[in-house]
Design a protein around this motif. Structure first.
Motif, PDB file in Angstrom:
ATOM      1  N   ALA A 121       0.829  -1.201   0.000  1.00 51.10           N
ATOM      2  CA  ALA A 121       0.000   0.000   0.000  1.00 51.10           C
ATOM      3  C   ALA A 121       0.866   1.256   0.000  1.00 51.10           C
ATOM      4  CB  ALA A 121      -0.929  -0.003   1.217  1.00 51.10           C
ATOM      5  N   MET A 122       1.945   1.234   0.788  1.00 45.24           N
ATOM      6  CA  MET A 122       2.874   2.363   0.828  1.00 45.24           C
ATOM      7  C   MET A 122       3.492   2.611  -0.546  1.00 45.24           C
ATOM      8  SD  MET A 122       6.490   2.640   2.927  1.00 45.24           S
ATOM      9  CE  MET A 122       7.192   1.246   2.000  1.00 45.24           C
ATOM     10  N   GLU A 123       3.925   1.558  -1.195  1.00 46.76           N
ATOM     11  CA  GLU A 123       4.563   1.698  -2.505  1.00 46.76           C
ATOM     12  C   GLU A 123       3.583   2.223  -3.548  1.00 46.76           C
ATOM     13  OE1 GLU A 123       7.805  -1.899  -1.699  1.00 46.76           O
ATOM     14  OE2 GLU A 123       5.913  -2.314  -2.724  1.00 46.76           O
ATOM     15  N   VAL A 124       2.330   1.813  -3.454  1.00 46.00           N
ATOM     16  CA  VAL A 124       1.308   2.330  -4.377  1.00 46.00           C
ATOM     17  C   VAL A 124       1.120   3.831  -4.151  1.00 46.00           C
ATOM     18  CG1 VAL A 124      -1.123   2.239  -5.016  1.00 46.00           C
ATOM     19  CG2 VAL A 124       0.140   0.116  -4.643  1.00 46.00           C
ATOM     20  N   GLU A 125       1.024   4.238  -2.878  1.00 46.19           N
ATOM     21  CA  GLU A 125       0.821   5.662  -2.581  1.00 46.19           C
ATOM     22  C   GLU A 125       1.998   6.503  -3.059  1.00 46.19           C
ATOM     23  OE1 GLU A 125      -1.837   7.010  -1.635  1.00 46.19           O
ATOM     24  OE2 GLU A 125      -2.980   5.265  -0.970  1.00 46.19           O
ATOM     25  N   LEU A 126       3.201   5.926  -3.026  1.00 44.42           N
ATOM     26  CA  LEU A 126       4.396   6.661  -3.459  1.00 44.42           C
ATOM     27  C   LEU A 126       4.596   6.617  -4.969  1.00 44.42           C
ATOM     28  CD1 LEU A 126       6.882   5.530  -0.648  1.00 44.42           C
ATOM     29  CD2 LEU A 126       5.917   7.831  -0.962  1.00 44.42           C
ATOM     30  N   GLY A 127       3.699   5.910  -5.673  1.00 47.34           N
ATOM     31  CA  GLY A 127       3.811   5.814  -7.116  1.00 47.34           C
ATOM     32  C   GLY A 127       4.813   4.793  -7.587  1.00 47.34           C
ATOM     33  N   GLU A 128       5.261   3.916  -6.702  1.00 46.75           N
ATOM     34  CA  GLU A 128       6.229   2.871  -7.060  1.00 46.75           C
ATOM     35  C   GLU A 128       5.455   1.605  -7.457  1.00 46.75           C
ATOM     36  OE1 GLU A 128       8.578   2.615  -3.534  1.00 46.75           O
ATOM     37  OE2 GLU A 128       9.361   4.658  -3.735  1.00 46.75           O
ATOM     38  N   TYR A 129       4.758   1.691  -8.578  1.00 50.67           N
ATOM     39  CA  TYR A 129       3.787   0.653  -8.926  1.00 50.67           C
ATOM     40  C   TYR A 129       4.448  -0.680  -9.293  1.00 50.67           C
ATOM     41  CZ  TYR A 129       0.968   4.860  -9.103  1.00 50.67           C
ATOM     42  OH  TYR A 129       0.360   6.040  -8.789  1.00 50.67           O
ATOM     43  N   GLY A 130       5.526  -0.635 -10.037  1.00 49.21           N
ATOM     44  CA  GLY A 130       6.210  -1.869 -10.387  1.00 49.21           C
ATOM     45  C   GLY A 130       6.760  -2.573  -9.161  1.00 49.21           C
ATOM     46  N   THR A 131       7.310  -1.789  -8.232  1.00 48.77           N
ATOM     47  CA  THR A 131       7.821  -2.358  -6.984  1.00 48.77           C
ATOM     48  C   THR A 131       6.694  -2.986  -6.181  1.00 48.77           C
ATOM     49  OG1 THR A 131       9.549  -0.662  -6.936  1.00 48.77           O
ATOM     50  CG2 THR A 131       9.135  -1.851  -4.890  1.00 48.77           C
ATOM     51  N   ALA A 132       5.534  -2.319  -6.165  1.00 49.38           N
ATOM     52  CA  ALA A 132       4.381  -2.837  -5.422  1.00 49.38           C
ATOM     53  C   ALA A 132       3.935  -4.178  -5.978  1.00 49.38           C
ATOM     54  CB  ALA A 132       3.230  -1.830  -5.471  1.00 49.38           C
ATOM     55  N   VAL A 133       3.876  -4.291  -7.296  1.00 50.62           N
ATOM     56  CA  VAL A 133       3.484  -5.557  -7.921  1.00 50.62           C
ATOM     57  C   VAL A 133       4.477  -6.647  -7.574  1.00 50.62           C
ATOM     58  CG1 VAL A 133       3.140  -6.752 -10.115  1.00 50.62           C
ATOM     59  CG2 VAL A 133       2.204  -4.461  -9.795  1.00 50.62           C
ATOM     60  N   GLN A 134       5.765  -6.295  -7.591  1.00 51.46           N
ATOM     61  CA  GLN A 134       6.806  -7.259  -7.254  1.00 51.46           C
ATOM     62  C   GLN A 134       6.675  -7.693  -5.791  1.00 51.46           C
ATOM     63  OE1 GLN A 134       9.013  -8.567  -9.399  1.00 51.46           O
ATOM     64  NE2 GLN A 134       9.920  -9.863  -7.814  1.00 51.46           N
ATOM     65  N   SER A 135       6.453  -6.725  -4.895  1.00 53.64           N
ATOM     66  CA  SER A 135       6.317  -7.038  -3.470  1.00 53.64           C
ATOM     67  C   SER A 135       5.125  -7.945  -3.203  1.00 53.64           C
ATOM     68  CB  SER A 135       6.173  -5.747  -2.656  1.00 53.64           C
ATOM     69  OG  SER A 135       7.318  -4.931  -2.772  1.00 53.64           O
ATOM     70  N   ALA A 136       4.059  -7.739  -3.964  1.00 53.02           N
ATOM     71  CA  ALA A 136       2.836  -8.520  -3.749  1.00 53.02           C
ATOM     72  C   ALA A 136       3.034 -10.003  -4.028  1.00 53.02           C
ATOM     73  CB  ALA A 136       1.710  -7.969  -4.616  1.00 53.02           C
ATOM     74  N   ARG A 137       4.017 -10.332  -4.832  1.00 50.78           N
ATOM     75  CA  ARG A 137       4.247 -11.743  -5.169  1.00 50.78           C
ATOM     76  C   ARG A 137       4.680 -12.569  -3.964  1.00 50.78           C
ATOM     77  NH1 ARG A 137       7.425 -10.067 -10.703  1.00 50.78           N
ATOM     78  NH2 ARG A 137       5.563  -9.600 -11.943  1.00 50.78           N
ATOM     79  N   SER A 138       5.202 -11.914  -2.959  1.00 51.35           N
ATOM     80  CA  SER A 138       5.667 -12.645  -1.779  1.00 51.35           C
ATOM     81  C   SER A 138       4.617 -12.708  -0.676  1.00 51.35           C
ATOM     82  CB  SER A 138       6.946 -12.000  -1.229  1.00 51.35           C
ATOM     83  OG  SER A 138       6.689 -10.673  -0.797  1.00 51.35           O
ATOM     84  N   VAL A 139       3.464 -12.084  -0.892  1.00 45.75           N
ATOM     85  CA  VAL A 139       2.412 -12.071   0.132  1.00 45.75           C
ATOM     86  C   VAL A 139       1.567 -13.331   0.020  1.00 45.75           C
ATOM     87  CG1 VAL A 139       0.317 -10.914   0.932  1.00 45.75           C
ATOM     88  CG2 VAL A 139       2.321  -9.566   0.289  1.00 45.75           C
ATOM     89  N   ARG A 140       1.417 -14.022   1.140  1.00 43.78           N
ATOM     90  CA  ARG A 140       0.574 -15.212   1.195  1.00 43.78           C
ATOM     91  C   ARG A 140      -0.383 -15.074   2.375  1.00 43.78           C
ATOM     92  NH1 ARG A 140       2.626 -15.415  -2.916  1.00 43.78           N
ATOM     93  NH2 ARG A 140       3.803 -17.081  -3.964  1.00 43.78           N
TER      94      ARG A 140
END
Length: 403
Positions: A303-322
């Motif tokens: 959520a933080m990365e999305v708010e900061l406009g770091e969209y590619g990083t956010a998508v990458q981070s989401a891959r590790s969420v279970r």
């Protein structure tokens, strides 16, 4: 069939800008945002970020909810929220030190507690209509209990009442009835101060900071979080579970306030502190005031990365969420919110199919949250504008949201 040209945040910004007799360049200068980005947002070629919405709202002298079109009156009418919301407003008149002469005697607090705990589970499920329907009677009963009981039982009644207000505040805030939410917070503060529970007072400050997202006064929210963190520091250092849960949530709220202010350094530092608290706690913990743990901390990073406009990083981070089965069942609202955030990031990175799929997952997890969340609705509109011919599933989703 919903119209692809349905009003979106960009059109509302343009309308309010025109009403204020401002050019695009004038608003961009006053709001300290890019003229090029503002132009694309107004034309519907770029979704509006929460930071841009907040900046434009402050520059125009209005609240962010106005630009987001909240409350969604037609959708609320379809869902039959009118009577429950009216009952909530009426219940808020019964408070303070004024006892009713002919009030029905309250049940034993042990029985009321079971209903309040059930209300909490409904809140975590984002079952807004059920919370709004059940809460008014509980409020009246607990107000009466706070008059009739003495000593520890009176404090307990106020603690239960403060938590009930917390559940109702979620409904009002998420549905866009922000003035109602502020009234609820005033009632909650009254009971929290009489509950002999410092964490209830802290929870009130935590919810106060939530309204700062709407007004754009992120610095005020950060100041509230800083002050509240000092109040729980000693108990958290001693390893008290409730204090750790509160401390972690205060850090996460500060993370999002800093991210909305586009202060990536402070946002990252606040999240790192929350991560450390989550590691100390070691597990996802359902607490009577604020639940917290490693999973909630992980999804806040996205959520933080999305708010900061770091969209590619956010998508990458989401891959590790279970999500464990237990977490999904206990916190469907958090699961749903995660997929709303992820859908925004996927939209910005050009993964429209993934964005739509995440919205469907958000709907499955917490239907009413997805239906009334402004960013979910805006993402659906952006997906429809981007496609020459919308998929049937996307059209159905838009229709379900009442767009």
């Amino acid at each position: 069939m919903p119209d692809k040209d349905s009003p979106h945040i960009g059109t509302r910004i343009a309308e309010e800008r025109t009403r204020a007799h401002l050019t695009q360049r004038g608003l961009a200068g006053r709001a300290h945002v890019s003229l090029s980005i503002l132009s694309k947002v107004e034309s519907g070629h770029r979704p509006a970020s929460p930071a841009l919405i907040a900046a434009c709202a402050r520059a125009l002298g209005i609240e962010s909810s106005t630009l987001m079109g909240q409350p969604y009156t037609d959708a609320l009418r379809v869902e039959r929220f009118g009577a429950p919301l009216a009952a909530i407003r009426a219940s808020l008149e019964n408070w303070g030190d004024v006892a009713l002469d002919e009030a029905v005697p309250p049940r034993p607090l042990a029985e009321i507690t079971k209903d309040v705990n059930h209300l909490g589970s409904l809140r975590r499920s984002a079952a807004y209509l059920d919370v709004a329907t059940k809460a008014p009677a509980l409020i009246d009963e607990l107000v009466e209990a706070s008059h009739r009981y003495e000593g520890a039982n009176r404090e307990r009644a106020h603690r239960l009442l403060a938590y009930t207000y917390r559940c109702v505040h979620d409904v009002a805030h998420k549905l866009g009835h922000l003035d109602l939410g502020n009234t609820i917070l005033a009632r909650m503060s009254h009971s929290a101060e009489r509950s002999d529970d410092p964490y209830m007072v802290t929870l009130t400050a935590y919810l106060r900071a939530q309204s700062c997202f709407n007004t754009g006064r992120h610095e005020v929210g950060l100041r509230l979080m800083s002050r509240s963190l000092k109040e729980v520091e000693e108990a958290a250092a001693a390893g008290e579970v409730a204090a750790l849960c509160v401390q972690g949530n205060l850090r996460l709220r500060a993370t999002m306030l800093a991210a909305r202010s586009q202060d990536s350094d402070q946002a990252g530092a606040e999240w790192a502190e929350a991560y450390e608290t989550a590691q100390r706690l070691g597990r996802d913990t359902q607490n009577y005031v604020l639940s917290f743990g490693p999973t909630n901390t992980a999804i806040h990073k996205i959520a933080m990365e999305v708010e900061l406009g770091e969209y590619g990083t956010a998508v990458q981070s989401a891959r590790s969420v279970r999500f464990s089965r237990e977490f999904t069942q206990t916190y469907p609202d958090r699961v749903g919110h995660h997929f709303i955030d992820l859908s925004r990031a996927q939209l910005w990175t050009g993964d429209r199919a993934g964005s739509e799929a995440s919205l469907h997952r958000a709907r499955k997890a917490a239907p009413q949250q997805a239906r009334f969340h402004p960013h979910a609705r805006e993402t659906v509109l952006a997906l429809r504008r981007a496609e020459r011919q919308s998929s049937q599933t996307l059209s159905n989703l838009a229709h379900w949201m009442g767009l």
